[in-house]
Write an enzyme that holds these catalytic residues in place. Structure first.
Site, PDB file in Angstrom:
ATOM      1  N   SER A  84      -1.351  -7.794   0.911  1.00  0.00           N
ATOM      2  CA  SER A  84      -0.140  -7.620   1.855  1.00  0.00           C
ATOM      3  C   SER A  84      -0.703  -6.729   3.072  1.00  0.00           C
ATOM      4  O   SER A  84       0.068  -6.663   4.223  1.00  0.00           O
ATOM      5  CB  SER A  84       1.220  -7.191   1.423  1.00  0.00           C
ATOM      6  OG  SER A  84       0.901  -5.746   0.998  1.00  0.00           O
ATOM      7  N   THR A 201       3.676  -4.879   3.033  1.00  0.00           N
ATOM      8  CA  THR A 201       3.418  -3.939   4.152  1.00  0.00           C
ATOM      9  C   THR A 201       2.964  -2.791   3.366  1.00  0.00           C
ATOM     10  O   THR A 201       3.681  -2.400   2.434  1.00  0.00           O
ATOM     11  CB  THR A 201       4.690  -3.992   5.188  1.00  0.00           C
ATOM     12  OG1 THR A 201       4.712  -5.075   5.784  1.00  0.00           O
ATOM     13  CG2 THR A 201       4.355  -2.724   6.284  1.00  0.00           C
ATOM     14  N   THR A 219       0.107  -4.057   8.214  1.00  0.00           N
ATOM     15  CA  THR A 219       0.439  -5.204   7.479  1.00  0.00           C
ATOM     16  C   THR A 219      -0.436  -6.188   7.374  1.00  0.00           C
ATOM     17  O   THR A 219      -1.094  -6.531   9.234  1.00  0.00           O
ATOM     18  CB  THR A 219       2.036  -5.534   7.554  1.00  0.00           C
ATOM     19  OG1 THR A 219       2.165  -6.508   6.641  1.00  0.00           O
ATOM     20  CG2 THR A 219       2.225  -5.756   9.042  1.00  0.00           C
ATOM     21  N   THR A 252       9.632  -1.977   5.239  1.00  0.00           N
ATOM     22  CA  THR A 252       8.567  -3.325   4.819  1.00  0.00           C
ATOM     23  C   THR A 252       9.903  -4.192   4.453  1.00  0.00           C
ATOM     24  O   THR A 252      10.855  -4.244   4.330  1.00  0.00           O
ATOM     25  CB  THR A 252       8.131  -2.879   3.574  1.00  0.00           C
ATOM     26  OG1 THR A 252       9.003  -2.519   2.581  1.00  0.00           O
ATOM     27  CG2 THR A 252       6.954  -1.573   3.661  1.00  0.00           C
ATOM     28  N   GLY A 253       9.334  -5.586   4.429  1.00  0.00           N
ATOM     29  CA  GLY A 253      10.240  -6.492   4.413  1.00  0.00           C
ATOM     30  C   GLY A 253      10.334  -7.794   5.473  1.00  0.00           C
ATOM     31  O   GLY A 253       9.450  -7.588   6.562  1.00  0.00           O
TER      32      GLY A 253
END
Ligand code: ASP
Length: 355
Positions: A84, A201, A219, A252-253
């Site tokens: 990632s 990330t 990321t 993150t996401g």
């Protein structure tokens, strides 16, 4: 206004309800006082337990918090098995790895970032140089690569065999009206069979013993993204924000959802209004969830987000917290004594349909 019921909204004491949507960017009524002598802290996403350890070692040796967090995330950027971030990160739809990163330094309130950077495995180091060696904040694509070359960064192919094979399986699965046959999966471990779009990330934020704050987010972004797609990670105020008088936050996401709400800025602002780091993260989650209701394709049957987005925060007093939509997330914290994974606070107990 959010339609979530109190029953859905599991975490008591969040206290953000409908009143959560106060304008951001206002005063600093509850700005936290400087805490020289406070115990240092390092907070990171769940994949950052090695980063928090490394960063704390640097802080304890008297190092600078920006040096500390960058050295921490470099471990993950360099790791071919973390798909990632950095080297070995999953590529875009053309099979090319494109990296995003940002850094922010509290004492000078300066930031640097790179986006859609190819061939350089440590975009966080390039982001730092954008901050320190230019009058700009964000460089993208070919310009970012040219800048990295000028600073002597070595170009290399960031695609590992593992990430190339994952991309090829996705490519071969895309359609049955093209000339690619479906991929062979027998003999492959289960985790290697997936061609799902994935996120990932690392965010890392730190406070040193003199009250200096710094942060970094790095990321490879959303796998199989369109070439040139930029997520939230390199956008100051979305994937990272630091205010040395208040605190730091990162994410993150699903970057698109964060880009549309500028959550890291909101979280720091909320901590300035007196919310704890965890309350501030959950308030941001609630804001994103409410806006996601306007986009039905991203909602489950209960109107909850079908994606993940987690926030991490640390305030000037050394208090920390994290928040996400669904139960089960973990984040890494080194509190100066212990380095361990902790539970991310959440809005909803069960994942949405289709997640
Ligand atoms: N936030 C990153 C992006 O959207 C990906 C992730 O953290 O999963 O690029």
């Amino acid at each position: 206004m959010s339609k979530f019921t109190r029953r859905d909204f599991l975490k008591t004491g969040v206290g953000v309800g409908a009143a959560a949507f106060v304008p951001v960017g206002l005063g600093r009524a509850a700005a936290l006082t400087a805490t020289a002598g406070a115990r240092p802290r390092v907070v990171s996403s769940g994949n950052g337990i090695r980063a928090t350890q490394k960063a704390m070692e640097i802080l304890k040796a008297g190092g600078d918090p920006l040096d500390a967090v960058i050295a921490g995330v470099n471990i993950v950027e360099d790791d071919p098995d973390d798909m990632s971030v950095g080297y070995g990160g999953l590529p875009n739809e053309d099979g090319v790895v494109e990296l995003d990163s940002s850094v922010m330094y509290g004492p000078t309130h300066t930031a640097g970032a790179v986006a859609a950077l190819r061939n350089i495995k440590n975009p966080s180091k390039v982001a730092r140089l954008v901050m320190e060696r230019t009058d700009h904040v964000l460089l993208v694509g070919e310009g970012a690569l040219k800048f990295a070359r000028a600073h002597g960064f070595k170009e290399e192919d960031l695609l590992t065999e593992q990430s190339r094979e994952a991309w090829l399986r996705w490519k071969e699965t895309m359609s049955d009206v093209d000339n690619w046959f479906p991929p062979k999966t027998e003999g492959l471990p289960a985790e290697m069979r997936s061609v799902m779009q994935t996120h990932g990330t690392i965010n890392c934020i730190a406070l040193d013993g003199s009250g200096r704050l710094a942060g970094v987010t790095t990321t490879s972004g959303l796998s199989w993204k369109l070439a040139g797609r930029v997520g939230d990670s390199p956008i100051i105020g979305a994937g990272l924000y630091v205010d040395n008088e208040i605190g730091a936050a990162g994410s993150t996401g699903r970057g698109e959802a964060n880009l549309q709400t500028c959550a890291s800025f909101r979280i720091v602002d909320a901590m300035g209004r007196g919310l704890s780091p965890e309350q501030a993260c959950l308030e941001a989650c609630k804001a994103v969830a409410a806006k996601t209701k306007l986009i039905p394709r991203l909602c489950d049957v209960q109107g909850r987000p079908k994606f993940g987005l987690d926030f991490y925060a640390l305030n000037k007093k050394g208090e920390f917290g994290a928040g996400g939509f669904y139960q089960g997330g973990r984040y890494a914290v080194h509190d100066g004594v212990d380095n361990k994974l902790r539970d991310v606070a959440y809005l909803f107990k069960n994942p949405g349909d289709g997640r």
